[in-house]
Design a protein around this motif. Structure first.
Motif, PDB file in Angstrom:
ATOM      1  N   PHE A 177       0.836  -1.205   0.000  1.00 61.95           N
ATOM      2  CA  PHE A 177       0.000   0.000   0.000  1.00 61.95           C
ATOM      3  C   PHE A 177       0.869   1.253   0.000  1.00 61.95           C
ATOM      4  O   PHE A 177       0.601   2.208  -0.741  1.00 61.95           O
ATOM      5  N   ALA A 178       1.914   1.265   0.810  1.00 62.46           N
ATOM      6  CA  ALA A 178       2.816   2.419   0.842  1.00 62.46           C
ATOM      7  C   ALA A 178       3.457   2.649  -0.525  1.00 62.46           C
ATOM      8  O   ALA A 178       3.646   3.797  -0.947  1.00 62.46           O
ATOM      9  N   ALA A 179       3.776   1.560  -1.227  1.00 64.54           N
ATOM     10  CA  ALA A 179       4.357   1.692  -2.567  1.00 64.54           C
ATOM     11  C   ALA A 179       3.359   2.337  -3.523  1.00 64.54           C
ATOM     12  O   ALA A 179       3.738   3.151  -4.375  1.00 64.54           O
ATOM     13  N   ARG A 180       2.079   1.992  -3.385  1.00 65.88           N
ATOM     14  CA  ARG A 180       1.052   2.615  -4.228  1.00 65.88           C
ATOM     15  C   ARG A 180       0.935   4.102  -3.926  1.00 65.88           C
ATOM     16  O   ARG A 180       0.786   4.934  -4.836  1.00 65.88           O
ATOM     17  N   VAL A 181       0.981   4.447  -2.649  1.00 66.11           N
ATOM     18  CA  VAL A 181       0.935   5.855  -2.259  1.00 66.11           C
ATOM     19  C   VAL A 181       2.090   6.611  -2.906  1.00 66.11           C
ATOM     20  O   VAL A 181       1.906   7.690  -3.488  1.00 66.11           O
ATOM     21  N   PHE A 182       3.289   6.042  -2.809  1.00 63.08           N
ATOM     22  CA  PHE A 182       4.473   6.671  -3.376  1.00 63.08           C
ATOM     23  C   PHE A 182       4.320   6.900  -4.875  1.00 63.08           C
ATOM     24  O   PHE A 182       4.670   7.961  -5.399  1.00 63.08           O
ATOM     25  N   GLU A 183       3.791   5.917  -5.577  1.00 61.19           N
ATOM     26  CA  GLU A 183       3.672   5.998  -7.036  1.00 61.19           C
ATOM     27  C   GLU A 183       2.616   7.006  -7.474  1.00 61.19           C
ATOM     28  O   GLU A 183       2.719   7.575  -8.567  1.00 61.19           O
ATOM     29  N   MET A 184       1.610   7.236  -6.660  1.00 60.42           N
ATOM     30  CA  MET A 184       0.506   8.119  -7.052  1.00 60.42           C
ATOM     31  C   MET A 184       0.815   9.598  -6.849  1.00 60.42           C
ATOM     32  O   MET A 184       0.204  10.449  -7.493  1.00 60.42           O
ATOM     33  N   LEU A 185       1.750   9.889  -5.953  1.00 61.74           N
ATOM     34  CA  LEU A 185       2.024  11.281  -5.612  1.00 61.74           C
ATOM     35  C   LEU A 185       3.123  11.863  -6.495  1.00 61.74           C
ATOM     36  O   LEU A 185       3.978  11.136  -6.988  1.00 61.74           O
ATOM     37  N   PRO A 186       3.122  13.192  -6.684  1.00 62.05           N
ATOM     38  CA  PRO A 186       4.225  13.818  -7.423  1.00 62.05           C
ATOM     39  C   PRO A 186       5.556  13.531  -6.754  1.00 62.05           C
ATOM     40  O   PRO A 186       5.650  13.412  -5.525  1.00 62.05           O
ATOM     41  N   ALA A 187       6.600  13.409  -7.556  1.00 59.91           N
ATOM     42  CA  ALA A 187       7.927  13.110  -7.038  1.00 59.91           C
ATOM     43  C   ALA A 187       8.495  14.328  -6.312  1.00 59.91           C
ATOM     44  O   ALA A 187       8.564  15.427  -6.865  1.00 59.91           O
ATOM     45  N   VAL A 188       8.890  14.131  -5.054  1.00 56.88           N
ATOM     46  CA  VAL A 188       9.511  15.189  -4.255  1.00 56.88           C
ATOM     47  C   VAL A 188      10.706  14.598  -3.521  1.00 56.88           C
ATOM     48  O   VAL A 188      10.826  13.382  -3.374  1.00 56.88           O
ATOM     49  N   ALA A 189      11.580  15.479  -3.022  1.00 52.36           N
ATOM     50  CA  ALA A 189      12.829  15.022  -2.413  1.00 52.36           C
ATOM     51  C   ALA A 189      12.595  14.152  -1.190  1.00 52.36           C
ATOM     52  O   ALA A 189      13.313  13.182  -0.956  1.00 52.36           O
ATOM     53  N   GLY A 190      11.577  14.488  -0.389  1.00 53.91           N
ATOM     54  CA  GLY A 190      11.376  13.793   0.873  1.00 53.91           C
ATOM     55  C   GLY A 190      10.831  12.391   0.763  1.00 53.91           C
ATOM     56  O   GLY A 190      10.917  11.609   1.715  1.00 53.91           O
ATOM     57  N   GLY A 191      10.265  12.036  -0.380  1.00 57.29           N
ATOM     58  CA  GLY A 191       9.720  10.705  -0.565  1.00 57.29           C
ATOM     59  C   GLY A 191       8.568  10.411   0.383  1.00 57.29           C
ATOM     60  O   GLY A 191       7.776  11.293   0.717  1.00 57.29           O
ATOM     61  N   VAL A 192       8.487   9.162   0.864  1.00 56.66           N
ATOM     62  CA  VAL A 192       7.415   8.706   1.739  1.00 56.66           C
ATOM     63  C   VAL A 192       8.037   7.964   2.917  1.00 56.66           C
ATOM     64  O   VAL A 192       8.873   7.082   2.727  1.00 56.66           O
ATOM     65  N   ARG A 193       7.632   8.317   4.134  1.00 56.73           N
ATOM     66  CA  ARG A 193       8.112   7.636   5.340  1.00 56.73           C
ATOM     67  C   ARG A 193       6.997   6.757   5.900  1.00 56.73           C
ATOM     68  O   ARG A 193       5.825   7.152   5.890  1.00 56.73           O
ATOM     69  N   VAL A 194       7.367   5.586   6.380  1.00 55.93           N
ATOM     70  CA  VAL A 194       6.375   4.614   6.846  1.00 55.93           C
ATOM     71  C   VAL A 194       6.768   4.102   8.223  1.00 55.93           C
ATOM     72  O   VAL A 194       7.938   3.785   8.471  1.00 55.93           O
ATOM     73  N   ALA A 195       5.784   4.004   9.122  1.00 55.01           N
ATOM     74  CA  ALA A 195       5.991   3.416  10.440  1.00 55.01           C
ATOM     75  C   ALA A 195       5.055   2.221  10.580  1.00 55.01           C
ATOM     76  O   ALA A 195       3.832   2.382  10.496  1.00 55.01           O
ATOM     77  N   GLY A 196       5.619   1.029  10.777  1.00 57.33           N
ATOM     78  CA  GLY A 196       4.792  -0.158  10.937  1.00 57.33           C
ATOM     79  C   GLY A 196       5.423  -1.375  10.301  1.00 57.33           C
ATOM     80  O   GLY A 196       6.467  -1.296   9.641  1.00 57.33           O
ATOM     81  N   ASP A 197       4.758  -2.485  10.471  1.00 58.88           N
ATOM     82  CA  ASP A 197       5.211  -3.764   9.936  1.00 58.88           C
ATOM     83  C   ASP A 197       4.985  -3.813   8.430  1.00 58.88           C
ATOM     84  O   ASP A 197       3.840  -3.790   7.969  1.00 58.88           O
ATOM     85  N   LYS A 198       6.065  -3.895   7.665  1.00 55.42           N
ATOM     86  CA  LYS A 198       5.963  -3.877   6.205  1.00 55.42           C
ATOM     87  C   LYS A 198       5.040  -4.979   5.691  1.00 55.42           C
ATOM     88  O   LYS A 198       4.350  -4.801   4.680  1.00 55.42           O
ATOM     89  N   ASP A 199       4.999  -6.124   6.395  1.00 51.77           N
ATOM     90  CA  ASP A 199       4.171  -7.253   5.963  1.00 51.77           C
ATOM     91  C   ASP A 199       2.811  -7.280   6.651  1.00 51.77           C
ATOM     92  O   ASP A 199       2.009  -8.188   6.414  1.00 51.77           O
ATOM     93  N   GLY A 200       2.541  -6.284   7.502  1.00 53.21           N
ATOM     94  CA  GLY A 200       1.243  -6.214   8.165  1.00 53.21           C
ATOM     95  C   GLY A 200       0.128  -5.933   7.181  1.00 53.21           C
ATOM     96  O   GLY A 200       0.306  -5.205   6.197  1.00 53.21           O
TER      97      GLY A 200
END
Length: 303
Positions: A177-200
């Motif tokens: 899901f986080a990867a989908r969020v990243f792909e949908m948003l305009p590219a910026v320097a800060g990218g996307v930060r995630v807190a939680g279990d990657k496989d959750g």
């Protein structure tokens, strides 16, 4: 900073949103009425400053530019294109001022707008709260169903308010899901930060365009598995992680600019449709200026 893709025209016709056979150009005052129909000022938060910042209501409007921020670069873009109106999500004058002398950036912005005859209109928290607003666009982009406001508007319809919460059609891992969020948003320097279990696994998703960590109590009450917002501060994020139930809500922190940029094409199309229905001929465009303030980021193991 790289420009963002702002093509909102019809792929086949090449026409800008709102370009139709019409009776003529509206005045700025008539555009303001159309904006009020879409994003009523009554929906703005008490602390906010929305509405017309500069411009004469009787001036004809043939071109409108939408942008997230009224930066000098954006203002110059509007002037160079010949726009009589610039509509931005963020206010230029949110706090009180006692001078608009051109010796400051905000004063210079006001001078450039007035000297060029370009009006400035702010659609901020009223654009967040309204149906089809910033968080609605995020919810639609993520494919959420059964969407409701995180905090219902005190002066609006039941479906209006700040933030949204809904359900994904199917379970997804947090990483996917986080990867989908990243792909949908305009590219910026800060990218996307995630807190939680990657496989959750996640299904219930809360979203808020812009800075939304103040809504964390409402997010917890909504039983969301993951919360997507911007400008997550250290202490609210840390407290949310410490108080999480079974690790949830997970947190996804995105760029403030990027989270609100997605609304611009939808807003431009909505305004174009309202004006076209009234018989007006207006060119509406989304700014190509990336006004995210960050230029690059350093990460462990990065170049």
């Amino acid at each position: 900073m790289e420009a963002v893709d702002t093509d909102i025209s019809d792929a086949d016709s090449g026409e800008d949103v709102g370009a139709v056979e019409a009776t003529g150009e509206p005045t700025l005052g008539q555009v303001l009425l159309a904006v009020e129909e879409l994003w009523p000022e009554s929906l703005a938060e008490e602390w906010d400053e929305v509405g017309l910042v500069a411009g004469r209501p009787n001036v004809p409007v043939s071109k409108v530019l939408f942008a997230v921020d009224p930066t000098l670069e954006v203002i110059d873009e509007a002037i160079e294109w010949g726009a009589e109106l610039l509509i931005t999500h963020h206010p230029l004058l949110l706090k009180g001022v006692n001078s608009v002398a051109a010796t400051s950036a905000k004063g210079l912005a006001i001078h450039r707008l007035i000297e060029a005859g370009t009006g400035l209109l702010t659609v901020h928290t009223n654009g967040d709260s309204a149906v089809g607003g910033v968080s609605d666009v995020l919810a639609d982009a993520f494919g959420l169903e059964n969407v409701t406001p995180l905090t219902p508007a005190s002066n609006g319809l039941p479906e209006e308010g700040i933030g949204r919460v809904g359900d994904l059609p199917d379970l997804e891992t947090l990483g996917d899901f986080a990867a989908r969020v990243f792909e949908m948003l305009p590219a910026v320097a800060g990218g996307v930060r995630v807190a939680g279990d990657k496989d959750g696994l996640v299904r219930r998703v809360a979203v808020c365009g812009g800075a939304g960590d103040s809504l964390l109590p409402a997010v917890r009450a909504s039983h969301a598995d993951v919360y997507v917002t911007a400008d997550m501060r250290h202490h609210p994020a840390s407290e949310a992680r410490e108080g999480a139930t079974n690790g949830r809500p997970y947190l996804i922190d995105v760029s403030h600019f990027a989270s609100e940029w997605l609304w611009l094409p939808a807003a431009a199309e909505a305004l174009g449709n309202v004006l076209a229905d009234q018989g007006f001929d207006v060119e509406i465009r989304v700014s190509s200026t990336n006004s995210d303030p960050w230029d690059f980021i350093l990460t462990p193991g990065g170049d």
